[in-house]
Write an enzyme that holds these catalytic residues in place. Structure first.
Site, PDB file in Angstrom:
ATOM      1  N   SER A 183       0.547 -28.608  -2.685  1.00 16.47           N
ATOM      2  CA  SER A 183       1.145 -29.581  -3.851  1.00 16.47           C
ATOM      3  C   SER A 183       0.411 -30.800  -4.272  1.00 16.47           C
ATOM      4  CB  SER A 183       2.741 -29.308  -3.724  1.00 16.47           C
ATOM      5  OG  SER A 183       2.783 -30.231  -5.048  1.00 16.47           O
TER       6      SER A 183
ATOM      7  N   TYR B 133      11.209 -31.840  -1.557  1.00 15.43           N
ATOM      8  CA  TYR B 133      10.302 -30.544  -2.582  1.00 15.43           C
ATOM      9  C   TYR B 133       8.450 -30.968  -1.780  1.00 15.43           C
ATOM     10  CZ  TYR B 133       6.769 -28.236  -5.271  1.00 15.43           C
ATOM     11  OH  TYR B 133       5.678 -27.166  -5.114  1.00 15.43           O
TER      12      TYR B 133
END
Ligand code: BGC
Length: 278
Positions: free
Chosen positions: A163, A176
């Protein structure tokens, strides 16, 4: 808006003909689009999922309609025994695995002070431990099989789905961001260790992609406009953008690409706030 399984506007080059791919978390979002793109490039595809039998079957049906093989495998990637059993079954069904796309991931967002241990462990368990377990099983299969020159110059390829948040800190999403930061150095360390065996490991780092994980960030015009202040290219990413990148990165076109993170983010990592400030 295109849906996650709509075909690209160009003819997909058959760069992966004859290869066997396993994509985790492949019954929705980025995983489904990657699975379909790999199939359009000629690969047979094992579709891993953990919940949503019908959605997994829909991806399988969509892929088999393109003329390659596909089959769904229900397994929790954070569970060692389930990952071991899944790989054994995929190898029994397809003969081997040439490409792993370790995609399965989720968010459990919370303000830091109220983040529960369960929220932390769930995200680290799927996003980081899940990639470790699947990558380890894939590497064991690559080492067993070795290079098959008619199939690929590499002994196997792994794409970790990272990401932009492997580099961009993300308040409210500490679990995350920590998981994706972990993916970055896990991927690079695996790539360094295994490159001498011609096992090629890289990451794709998506930015804001139109999937169920971030609906709140794009579903209203107001949210979309706010999101666009973070995206110099001026549009949200579509799942196909990631599928197209995965085909190329898994193919011998990218044979000299080792231990790299390919950002597919419309420029989100270019610090767009600095274009008129600083
Ligand atoms: C997250 C999305 C987010 C995007 C950009 C992704 O990794 O899963 O929720 O929109 O990063 O911030």
């Amino acid at each position: 808006m295109t849906d996650a399984l709509s075909p690209p506007a160009f003819a997909m080059p058959r760069l992966l003909a004859g290869q066997k791919a396993l994509v985790t978390g492949a019954n929705s979002g980025i995983g489904a689009a990657v699975a379909l793109a790999l199939a359009q490039a000629g690969a047979d595809v094992a579709i891993n999922y953990v919940a949503g039998d019908d959605a997994a079957q829909a991806v399988v049906d969509r892929i088999t309609a393109t003329g390659v093989r596909a089959k769904a495998y229900k397994a929790d990637v954070s569970d060692e025994a389930q990952v071991t059993a899944m790989f054994a079954q995929v190898v029994a069904d397809f003969g081997t695995v040439d490409i792993l796309v370790a995609n399965a991931g989720l968010q459990r967002d919370a303000a830091f002070a109220s983040m529960t241990l369960a929220q932390w462990n769930t995200v680290l368990g799927i996003n980081l431990t899940g990639q470790f377990l699947c990558a380890r099983a894939a590497v064991q299969e690559f080492q067993r099989r070795g290079i098959v020159p008619a199939i690929s110059r590499a002994a196997g390829k792994i794409i970790c789905m990272s990401s932009v948040h492997e580099v961009i800190p993300w308040g409210g999403h500490v679990n995350y961001a920590a998981s994706k930061g972990g993916v970055k150095l896990m991927m690079e360390s695996m790539a360094q260790e295994l490159a001498p065996q011609h096992i090629r490991i890289n990451s794709i780092a998506p930015g804001a992609i139109r999937t169920p994980i971030n609906t709140a960030a794009w579903e209203t015009p107001e949210a979309y406009d706010k999101l666009m202040t973070l995206v110099p290219y001026g549009r949200i990413g579509e799942p196909e953008d990631i599928g197209n990148a995965a085909v190329w990165l898994a193919s011998d076109m990218a044979d000299y690409i080792v231990g790299t993170t390919l950002f597919v983010d419309g420029g989100m990592t270019l610090y767009p706030g600095f274009s008129t400030n600083g």
